[in-house]
Write a protein that holds these residues in place. Structure first.
Motif, PDB file in Angstrom:
ATOM      1  N   LEU A  16       0.824  -1.205   0.000  1.00  0.00           N
ATOM      2  CA  LEU A  16       0.000   0.000   0.000  1.00  0.00           C
ATOM      3  C   LEU A  16       0.861   1.260   0.000  1.00  0.00           C
ATOM      4  O   LEU A  16       0.554   2.234  -0.688  1.00  0.00           O
ATOM      5  N   SER A  17       1.947   1.229   0.746  1.00  0.00           N
ATOM      6  CA  SER A  17       2.857   2.365   0.775  1.00  0.00           C
ATOM      7  C   SER A  17       3.501   2.577  -0.602  1.00  0.00           C
ATOM      8  O   SER A  17       3.544   3.697  -1.118  1.00  0.00           O
ATOM      9  N   GLU A  18       3.994   1.474  -1.188  1.00  0.00           N
ATOM     10  CA  GLU A  18       4.611   1.570  -2.516  1.00  0.00           C
ATOM     11  C   GLU A  18       3.583   1.962  -3.572  1.00  0.00           C
ATOM     12  O   GLU A  18       3.876   2.748  -4.475  1.00  0.00           O
ATOM     13  N   ALA A  19       2.370   1.436  -3.451  1.00  0.00           N
ATOM     14  CA  ALA A  19       1.312   1.756  -4.422  1.00  0.00           C
ATOM     15  C   ALA A  19       1.005   3.248  -4.409  1.00  0.00           C
ATOM     16  O   ALA A  19       0.785   3.851  -5.470  1.00  0.00           O
ATOM     17  N   GLN A  20       0.996   3.854  -3.228  1.00  0.00           N
ATOM     18  CA  GLN A  20       0.748   5.294  -3.141  1.00  0.00           C
ATOM     19  C   GLN A  20       1.857   6.076  -3.856  1.00  0.00           C
ATOM     20  O   GLN A  20       1.585   7.054  -4.544  1.00  0.00           O
ATOM     21  N   LEU A  21       3.095   5.629  -3.701  1.00  0.00           N
ATOM     22  CA  LEU A  21       4.215   6.285  -4.397  1.00  0.00           C
ATOM     23  C   LEU A  21       4.094   6.125  -5.906  1.00  0.00           C
ATOM     24  O   LEU A  21       4.316   7.082  -6.657  1.00  0.00           O
ATOM     25  N   LEU A  22       3.742   4.915  -6.363  1.00  0.00           N
ATOM     26  CA  LEU A  22       3.597   4.666  -7.797  1.00  0.00           C
ATOM     27  C   LEU A  22       2.453   5.487  -8.387  1.00  0.00           C
ATOM     28  O   LEU A  22       2.575   6.043  -9.487  1.00  0.00           O
ATOM     29  N   LYS A  25       3.557   9.060  -8.630  1.00  0.00           N
ATOM     30  CA  LYS A  25       4.441   9.238  -9.781  1.00  0.00           C
ATOM     31  C   LYS A  25       3.616   9.304 -11.070  1.00  0.00           C
ATOM     32  O   LYS A  25       3.865  10.142 -11.941  1.00  0.00           O
ATOM     33  N   SER A  26       2.606   8.437 -11.189  1.00  0.00           N
ATOM     34  CA  SER A  26       1.740   8.452 -12.372  1.00  0.00           C
ATOM     35  C   SER A  26       0.994   9.775 -12.486  1.00  0.00           C
ATOM     36  O   SER A  26       0.857  10.335 -13.577  1.00  0.00           O
ATOM     37  N   GLU A  27       0.517  10.283 -11.355  1.00  0.00           N
ATOM     38  CA  GLU A  27      -0.208  11.557 -11.364  1.00  0.00           C
ATOM     39  C   GLU A  27       0.714  12.719 -11.746  1.00  0.00           C
ATOM     40  O   GLU A  27       0.307  13.634 -12.462  1.00  0.00           O
ATOM     41  N   GLU A  28       1.962  12.684 -11.278  1.00  0.00           N
ATOM     42  CA  GLU A  28       2.929  13.712 -11.670  1.00  0.00           C
ATOM     43  C   GLU A  28       3.171  13.673 -13.178  1.00  0.00           C
ATOM     44  O   GLU A  28       3.240  14.717 -13.834  1.00  0.00           O
ATOM     45  N   SER A  69      -5.002  -1.565 -13.134  1.00  0.00           N
ATOM     46  CA  SER A  69      -3.710  -0.932 -13.440  1.00  0.00           C
ATOM     47  C   SER A  69      -3.138  -1.477 -14.745  1.00  0.00           C
ATOM     48  O   SER A  69      -2.645  -0.718 -15.580  1.00  0.00           O
ATOM     49  N   GLY A  70      -3.194  -2.796 -14.888  1.00  0.00           N
ATOM     50  CA  GLY A  70      -2.673  -3.423 -16.101  1.00  0.00           C
ATOM     51  C   GLY A  70      -3.422  -2.995 -17.346  1.00  0.00           C
ATOM     52  O   GLY A  70      -2.824  -2.760 -18.401  1.00  0.00           O
ATOM     53  N   HIS A  71      -4.737  -2.879 -17.219  1.00  0.00           N
ATOM     54  CA  HIS A  71      -5.551  -2.458 -18.361  1.00  0.00           C
ATOM     55  C   HIS A  71      -5.201  -1.028 -18.774  1.00  0.00           C
ATOM     56  O   HIS A  71      -5.048  -0.739 -19.962  1.00  0.00           O
ATOM     57  N   LEU A  72      -5.046  -0.144 -17.797  1.00  0.00           N
ATOM     58  CA  LEU A  72      -4.656   1.243 -18.099  1.00  0.00           C
ATOM     59  C   LEU A  72      -3.293   1.289 -18.787  1.00  0.00           C
ATOM     60  O   LEU A  72      -3.106   2.003 -19.774  1.00  0.00           O
ATOM     61  N   GLN A  73      -2.356   0.531 -18.242  1.00  0.00           N
ATOM     62  CA  GLN A  73      -1.012   0.501 -18.828  1.00  0.00           C
ATOM     63  C   GLN A  73      -1.075   0.022 -20.273  1.00  0.00           C
ATOM     64  O   GLN A  73      -0.430   0.589 -21.154  1.00  0.00           O
ATOM     65  N   ASP A  91      -7.811  13.677 -19.018  1.00  0.00           N
ATOM     66  CA  ASP A  91      -8.817  13.763 -17.950  1.00  0.00           C
ATOM     67  C   ASP A  91      -9.366  12.374 -17.608  1.00  0.00           C
ATOM     68  O   ASP A  91      -9.590  12.065 -16.433  1.00  0.00           O
ATOM     69  N   ALA A  92      -9.583  11.548 -18.620  1.00  0.00           N
ATOM     70  CA  ALA A  92     -10.079  10.186 -18.387  1.00  0.00           C
ATOM     71  C   ALA A  92      -9.041   9.375 -17.603  1.00  0.00           C
ATOM     72  O   ALA A  92      -9.388   8.627 -16.683  1.00  0.00           O
ATOM     73  N   LEU A  93      -7.766   9.541 -17.948  1.00  0.00           N
ATOM     74  CA  LEU A  93      -6.705   8.856 -17.206  1.00  0.00           C
ATOM     75  C   LEU A  93      -6.656   9.365 -15.762  1.00  0.00           C
ATOM     76  O   LEU A  93      -6.469   8.579 -14.830  1.00  0.00           O
ATOM     77  N   HIS A  94      -6.833  10.656 -15.579  1.00  0.00           N
ATOM     78  CA  HIS A  94      -6.849  11.224 -14.224  1.00  0.00           C
ATOM     79  C   HIS A  94      -7.978  10.611 -13.405  1.00  0.00           C
ATOM     80  O   HIS A  94      -7.793  10.266 -12.230  1.00  0.00           O
ATOM     81  N   ASP A  95      -9.161  10.462 -14.011  1.00  0.00           N
ATOM     82  CA  ASP A  95     -10.289   9.841 -13.302  1.00  0.00           C
ATOM     83  C   ASP A  95      -9.950   8.413 -12.885  1.00  0.00           C
ATOM     84  O   ASP A  95     -10.316   7.971 -11.787  1.00  0.00           O
ATOM     85  N   CYS A  96      -9.233   7.698 -13.741  1.00  0.00           N
ATOM     86  CA  CYS A  96      -8.835   6.327 -13.415  1.00  0.00           C
ATOM     87  C   CYS A  96      -7.841   6.294 -12.255  1.00  0.00           C
ATOM     88  O   CYS A  96      -7.959   5.457 -11.357  1.00  0.00           O
ATOM     89  N   LEU A  97      -6.876   7.196 -12.270  1.00  0.00           N
ATOM     90  CA  LEU A  97      -5.896   7.246 -11.182  1.00  0.00           C
ATOM     91  C   LEU A  97      -6.574   7.643  -9.869  1.00  0.00           C
ATOM     92  O   LEU A  97      -6.228   7.119  -8.804  1.00  0.00           O
ATOM     93  N   THR A  98      -7.562   8.527  -9.947  1.00  0.00           N
ATOM     94  CA  THR A  98      -8.316   8.910  -8.753  1.00  0.00           C
ATOM     95  C   THR A  98      -9.069   7.706  -8.196  1.00  0.00           C
ATOM     96  O   THR A  98      -9.067   7.474  -6.978  1.00  0.00           O
ATOM     97  N   LEU A  99      -9.688   6.919  -9.084  1.00  0.00           N
ATOM     98  CA  LEU A  99     -10.400   5.723  -8.635  1.00  0.00           C
ATOM     99  C   LEU A  99      -9.428   4.715  -8.020  1.00  0.00           C
ATOM    100  O   LEU A  99      -9.716   4.122  -6.977  1.00  0.00           O
ATOM    101  N   LEU A 100      -8.262   4.532  -8.637  1.00  0.00           N
ATOM    102  CA  LEU A 100      -7.260   3.619  -8.070  1.00  0.00           C
ATOM    103  C   LEU A 100      -6.848   4.060  -6.670  1.00  0.00           C
ATOM    104  O   LEU A 100      -6.744   3.238  -5.766  1.00  0.00           O
TER     105      LEU A 100
END
Length: 148
Positions: A16-22, A25-28, A69-73, A91-100
């Motif tokens: 969970l800690s690493e996932a938050q960092l990943l 990074k994706s959001e950046e 995550s795999g599907h988005l990638q 924007d659609a990718l941002h919505d996906c990252l927000t849901l993740l």
């Protein structure tokens, strides 16, 4: 294989800690793409972060996170023009990252369970797929001439 519930819980908390960092990074990378559309480094970084998140989630049998995550990638990796993502695609990718991010918050840290209705994931993936035209990976059928 984890030998005890404590080992698994420790692994889950580390994930969970690493996932938050990943995700961060994706959001950046996504924010960077809003400013500089053709930045291949930002796209590669986002693909790598999502792939690693999918791999790590799969290792803990967190199927919903892994598959999303795999599907988005894959959608980003198979984009016809990954260096020309428009605002709606970003924007659609941002919505996906927000849901993740939201889904990661909802994982029960004792059991690893994530109770969710997958319809939102499905809907967001469909939106991303519409906004990011994909390379045609299938073979086109031969043209058929119709006789009149």
């Amino acid at each position: 294989m984890m030998n005890s519930a404590n080992e698994w819980q420790t692994a889950l908390l580390a994930f969970l800690s690493e996932a938050q960092l990943l995700l961060g990074k994706s959001e950046e990378c996504l924010s960077h793409l809003h400013l500089i559309r053709n930045d291949s480094d930002a796209i590669d970084c986002m693909k790598a972060s999502l792939a690693k998140l999918a791999e790590k989630a799969d290792g803990l049998a967190l199927q919903a996170i892994s598959e999303f995550s795999g599907h988005l990638q894959n959608l980003i990796a198979n984009a016809q023009s990954p260096l020309q993502l428009h605002d709606e695609a970003l924007d659609a990718l941002h919505d996906c990252l927000t849901l993740l991010a939201w889904q990661l918050e909802l994982i029960d840290t004792r059991t690893g369970e994530l109770s969710l209705d997958e319809s939102e994931q499905t809907s967001l993936i469909a939106t991303v797929a519409l906004q990011i035209p994909q390379k045609d990976l299938s073979h086109k059928p031969p043209h058929v001439h119709h006789r009149s």
